[in-house]
Design a protein around this motif. Structure first.
Motif, PDB file in Angstrom:
ATOM      1  N   TYR A 144       3.361  16.243  -4.122  1.00 22.03           N
ATOM      2  CA  TYR A 144       2.562  15.917  -5.294  1.00 22.03           C
ATOM      3  C   TYR A 144       1.665  14.712  -5.019  1.00 22.03           C
ATOM      4  N   LEU A 145       0.549  14.662  -5.739  1.00 21.07           N
ATOM      5  CA  LEU A 145      -0.263  13.447  -5.771  1.00 21.07           C
ATOM      6  C   LEU A 145       0.366  12.498  -6.785  1.00 21.07           C
ATOM      7  N   THR A 146       0.499  11.254  -6.420  1.00 19.41           N
ATOM      8  CA  THR A 146       1.281  10.330  -7.242  1.00 19.41           C
ATOM      9  C   THR A 146       0.570   9.932  -8.538  1.00 19.41           C
ATOM     10  N   PRO A 147       1.309   9.923  -9.667  1.00 25.21           N
ATOM     11  CA  PRO A 147       0.759   9.376 -10.903  1.00 25.21           C
ATOM     12  C   PRO A 147       1.054   7.882 -11.044  1.00 25.21           C
ATOM     13  N   SER A 148       1.904   7.348 -10.152  1.00 22.42           N
ATOM     14  CA  SER A 148       2.275   5.932 -10.217  1.00 22.42           C
ATOM     15  C   SER A 148       2.972   5.536  -8.923  1.00 22.42           C
ATOM     16  N   SER A 149       2.780   4.278  -8.529  1.00 24.64           N
ATOM     17  CA  SER A 149       3.438   3.749  -7.327  1.00 24.64           C
ATOM     18  C   SER A 149       4.652   2.904  -7.676  1.00 24.64           C
ATOM     19  N   GLN A 150       5.105   2.993  -8.910  1.00 19.97           N
ATOM     20  CA  GLN A 150       6.174   2.118  -9.407  1.00 19.97           C
ATOM     21  C   GLN A 150       7.408   2.100  -8.511  1.00 19.97           C
ATOM     22  N   PHE A 151       7.924   3.268  -8.124  1.00 22.08           N
ATOM     23  CA  PHE A 151       9.173   3.321  -7.366  1.00 22.08           C
ATOM     24  C   PHE A 151       9.034   2.608  -6.020  1.00 22.08           C
ATOM     25  N   TYR A 152       7.867   2.734  -5.393  1.00 21.75           N
ATOM     26  CA  TYR A 152       7.658   2.075  -4.100  1.00 21.75           C
ATOM     27  C   TYR A 152       7.535   0.557  -4.266  1.00 21.75           C
ATOM     28  N   LEU A 153       6.976   0.144  -5.386  1.00 21.80           N
ATOM     29  CA  LEU A 153       6.924  -1.298  -5.651  1.00 21.80           C
ATOM     30  C   LEU A 153       8.324  -1.847  -5.892  1.00 21.80           C
ATOM     31  N   GLU A 154       9.137  -1.074  -6.601  1.00 25.84           N
ATOM     32  CA  GLU A 154      10.499  -1.537  -6.878  1.00 25.84           C
ATOM     33  C   GLU A 154      11.303  -1.733  -5.597  1.00 25.84           C
ATOM     34  N   VAL A 190       5.512  -8.103  -6.248  1.00 27.29           N
ATOM     35  CA  VAL A 190       4.534  -7.309  -5.504  1.00 27.29           C
ATOM     36  C   VAL A 190       3.547  -6.645  -6.458  1.00 27.29           C
ATOM     37  N   PHE A 191       2.405  -6.244  -5.882  1.00 29.91           N
ATOM     38  CA  PHE A 191       1.412  -5.489  -6.655  1.00 29.91           C
ATOM     39  C   PHE A 191       0.691  -4.535  -5.720  1.00 29.91           C
ATOM     40  N   CYS A 192      -0.007  -3.585  -6.315  1.00 31.04           N
ATOM     41  CA  CYS A 192      -0.868  -2.697  -5.532  1.00 31.04           C
ATOM     42  C   CYS A 192      -2.085  -2.331  -6.367  1.00 31.04           C
ATOM     43  N   VAL A 193      -3.147  -1.978  -5.684  1.00 26.48           N
ATOM     44  CA  VAL A 193      -4.346  -1.414  -6.309  1.00 26.48           C
ATOM     45  C   VAL A 193      -4.557  -0.074  -5.617  1.00 26.48           C
ATOM     46  N   ASN A 252       0.845  -1.204   0.000  1.00 28.45           N
ATOM     47  CA  ASN A 252       0.000   0.000   0.000  1.00 28.45           C
ATOM     48  C   ASN A 252       0.876   1.248   0.000  1.00 28.45           C
ATOM     49  N   PRO A 253       1.313   1.668  -1.183  1.00 29.11           N
ATOM     50  CA  PRO A 253       2.225   2.823  -1.279  1.00 29.11           C
ATOM     51  C   PRO A 253       1.515   4.129  -0.938  1.00 29.11           C
ATOM     52  N   PRO A 254       2.286   5.164  -0.592  1.00 25.67           N
ATOM     53  CA  PRO A 254       1.680   6.477  -0.299  1.00 25.67           C
ATOM     54  C   PRO A 254       1.170   7.156  -1.564  1.00 25.67           C
ATOM     55  N   SER A 255       0.147   7.980  -1.397  1.00 26.13           N
ATOM     56  CA  SER A 255      -0.407   8.745  -2.521  1.00 26.13           C
ATOM     57  C   SER A 255       0.211  10.130  -2.623  1.00 26.13           C
ATOM     58  N   ILE A 256       0.843  10.601  -1.544  1.00 27.17           N
ATOM     59  CA  ILE A 256       1.486  11.913  -1.534  1.00 27.17           C
ATOM     60  C   ILE A 256       2.988  11.700  -1.576  1.00 27.17           C
ATOM     61  N   ILE A 257       3.640  12.254  -2.584  1.00 25.02           N
ATOM     62  CA  ILE A 257       5.064  11.987  -2.799  1.00 25.02           C
ATOM     63  C   ILE A 257       5.854  13.288  -2.893  1.00 25.02           C
ATOM     64  N   THR A 258       7.175  13.177  -2.676  1.00 29.16           N
ATOM     65  CA  THR A 258       8.041  14.366  -2.665  1.00 29.16           C
ATOM     66  C   THR A 258       8.695  14.641  -4.015  1.00 29.16           C
ATOM     67  N   TYR A 259       8.675  13.661  -4.904  1.00 30.80           N
ATOM     68  CA  TYR A 259       9.475  13.730  -6.113  1.00 30.80           C
ATOM     69  C   TYR A 259       8.593  13.779  -7.371  1.00 30.80           C
ATOM     70  N   LYS A 260       9.216  14.136  -8.478  1.00 28.92           N
ATOM     71  CA  LYS A 260       8.512  14.178  -9.757  1.00 28.92           C
ATOM     72  C   LYS A 260       8.745  12.884 -10.519  1.00 28.92           C
ATOM     73  N   MET A 261       7.648  12.282 -10.982  1.00 29.65           N
ATOM     74  CA  MET A 261       7.758  11.110 -11.842  1.00 29.65           C
ATOM     75  C   MET A 261       7.517  11.489 -13.302  1.00 29.65           C
ATOM     76  N   GLU A 262       6.882  12.638 -13.495  1.00 32.68           N
ATOM     77  CA  GLU A 262       6.573  13.125 -14.838  1.00 32.68           C
ATOM     78  C   GLU A 262       6.853  14.619 -14.874  1.00 32.68           C
ATOM     79  N   GLU A 263       6.526  15.248 -15.990  1.00 35.24           N
ATOM     80  CA  GLU A 263       6.627  16.700 -16.060  1.00 35.24           C
ATOM     81  C   GLU A 263       5.734  17.311 -14.977  1.00 35.24           C
TER      82      GLU A 263
END
Length: 447
Positions: free
Chosen positions: A194-204, A213-216, A168-179
């Motif tokens: 930022y509100l996250t556009p993806s949880s990829q980094f936390y899954l990695e 692993v997976f998340c919904v 269950n990754p966080p929805s609020i993140i400190t970094y940019k994943m996109e523009e």
């Protein structure tokens, strides 16, 4: 004189509508909402009751008409009913061939006359959007939301059967994943985040401790477009797999879609999907594979152009409309593979045979287009740092992500699946906003 409910409740079994058939010829108590009124006569009313588990035809006799003054009943009124579940003759058409012969009606909440009918029968988009809380009571919308519920269950079943762990990754993140323009900025205790556009980094970063692993989770993108397949908030099914190759990744995606479809069609959602999409047929394996370079040639050969009338050239992104036209012409699922690195994210692994291409893939489905975006990830620490620098990113903000390449790196890949896009394909629905509870997109933020 008002007749007491206690006189009628004695011996009545409290049931949900889905239990009606197994309680035929039994005295029951059932509560729900008046879905629609089918017939009104002087001493008779026939209406359909709904409780979320099913629909039940109710017949109210003349005795009850006098007791409950039930002619005040309107669609969406809430009632508790007592009576006998009766099998009806074959020649009489009813829901599931039975009905409730009601001998006591308790009115719990009376709905205003005509209100929901006006909303449900209206075609004005803003009105329907603002009154989504009432629109979802319509039968087709209700069926879609039920399919969504079963779909989420079978997705989780797919992963758990294969020994994935859910995180269950966080929805609020400190970094940019996109523009930055594509991300929602928020104030978090005075800190810009930022509100996250993806949880990829936390899954990695979860791979070394949990394995696959997976998340919904909900993801967010500033989608200014009003296209029929974009949302600003959407349900994102994401997964990461350790010790795989690009071919393994493709096989995992194919197995994911085929297994989900097989499971959901065998679930209670199967009849609902067939009702919404009578021509639905499960996809055939293997899925067709096309490289990005081949797709550019295909678009030219089939006269699929950009909005300005020119042809797509190698190195340009293929937008939604062109992508969907190509998929609809081929009429089958497509793995669109090996995109140029110049149009993909910095963390995607390069192809060993051509460093200008990435080990990436989009899964395209007819009538929808892209449903899954996937890639192998850069697993070399120095290469990843160089990619950060080339993108002008401050690596200190990503120390927790790059540490994975220091401490136990491994070949790995993953993907994100848009649940709403998968639903539009399964249900053959035109607009993505109709397959979620309360859509968030440009101009739509109520209720």
């Amino acid at each position: 004189m008002e007749i007491s409910e206690e006189l009628y409740s004695s011996g009545a079994k409290c049931i949900k509508i889905y239990q009606s058939k197994q309680n035929r010829d039994e005295r029951v108590k059932v509560s729900g909402w008046v879905h629609c009124i089918k017939k009104r006569e002087k001493d008779l009313m026939i209406f359909v009751l709904r409780d979320g588990t099913g629909y039940l035809q109710v017949v109210v006799d003349d005795k009850l008409c006098e007791i409950g003054n039930n002619f005040l009943l309107t669609p969406e009124s809430t009632v508790t009913l007592y009576g006998l579940i009766r099998k009806v003759p074959e020649i009489k058409s009813t829901l599931d061939s039975h009905e409730l012969i009601c001998d006591y009606l308790k009115l719990i909440g009376l709905a205003p006359a005509g209100g929901i009918d006006f909303i449900s029968n209206n075609k004005e988009s803003k009105l329907l959007s603002d009154n989504r809380h009432l629109v979802i009571r319509r039968e087709k919308t209700s069926k879609i939301l039920k399919v969504r519920s079963y779909l989420l269950q079978v997705i989780r079943d797919h992963y758990f059967e294969r020994k994935y762990h859910e995180v269950n990754p966080p929805s609020i993140i400190t970094y940019k994943m996109e523009e930055a323009d594509n991300m929602f900025k928020v104030d978090f205790f005075g800190e810009p985040m930022y509100l996250t556009p993806s949880s990829q980094f936390y899954l990695e970063i979860s791979l070394p401790t949990l394995g696959n692993v997976f998340c919904v989770a909900e993801s967010f993108r500033r989608e200014e477009t009003k296209s029929r397949r974009h949302l600003a908030e959407y349900t994102h099914v994401e997964a990461e797999c350790a010790f795989i190759t690009f071919n393994d990744l493709l096989n995992n995606l194919e197995e994911l879609i085929c297994d989900i479809v097989d499971k959901v069609m065998k679930s209670p959602a199967g009849p609902l999907i067939k009702d919404l999409n009578p021509n639905f047929t499960p996809p055939k394996r293997p899925f067709r594979q096309i490289d990005y370079a081949e797709a550019i040639i295909y678009l030219k050969e089939h006269d699929i152009k950009k909005e300005d009338g020119s042809y797509f050239e190698f190195g340009e992104d293929i937008p939604e409309m062109a992508e969907r036209k190509m998929t609809d012409q081929m009429k089958e699922p497509i793995f669109l593979c090996r995109f140029p690195a110049s149009i993909k994210m910095f963390h995607m692994k390069r192809c060993p045979e051509n460093e200008k291409l990435t080990q990436s893939v989009d899964l395209l489905l007819p009538n929808v287009g892209e449903v899954i975006g996937a890639s192998m990830r850069r697993d070399n620490y120095d290469e990843l740092l160089e990619a950060f620098h080339q993108d002008g990113l401050d690596t200190s903000l990503y120390y927790w992500y790059t540490d994975q390449r220091k401490f136990g790196t491994c070949p790995h890949g993953g993907y994100g699946l848009g649940l709403e896009r998968l639903l539009t394909w399964l249900c053959n629905w035109h607009h993505i906003k109709d397959v979620c509870l309360c859509p968030r997109l440009v101009g739509s933020f109520q209720p």
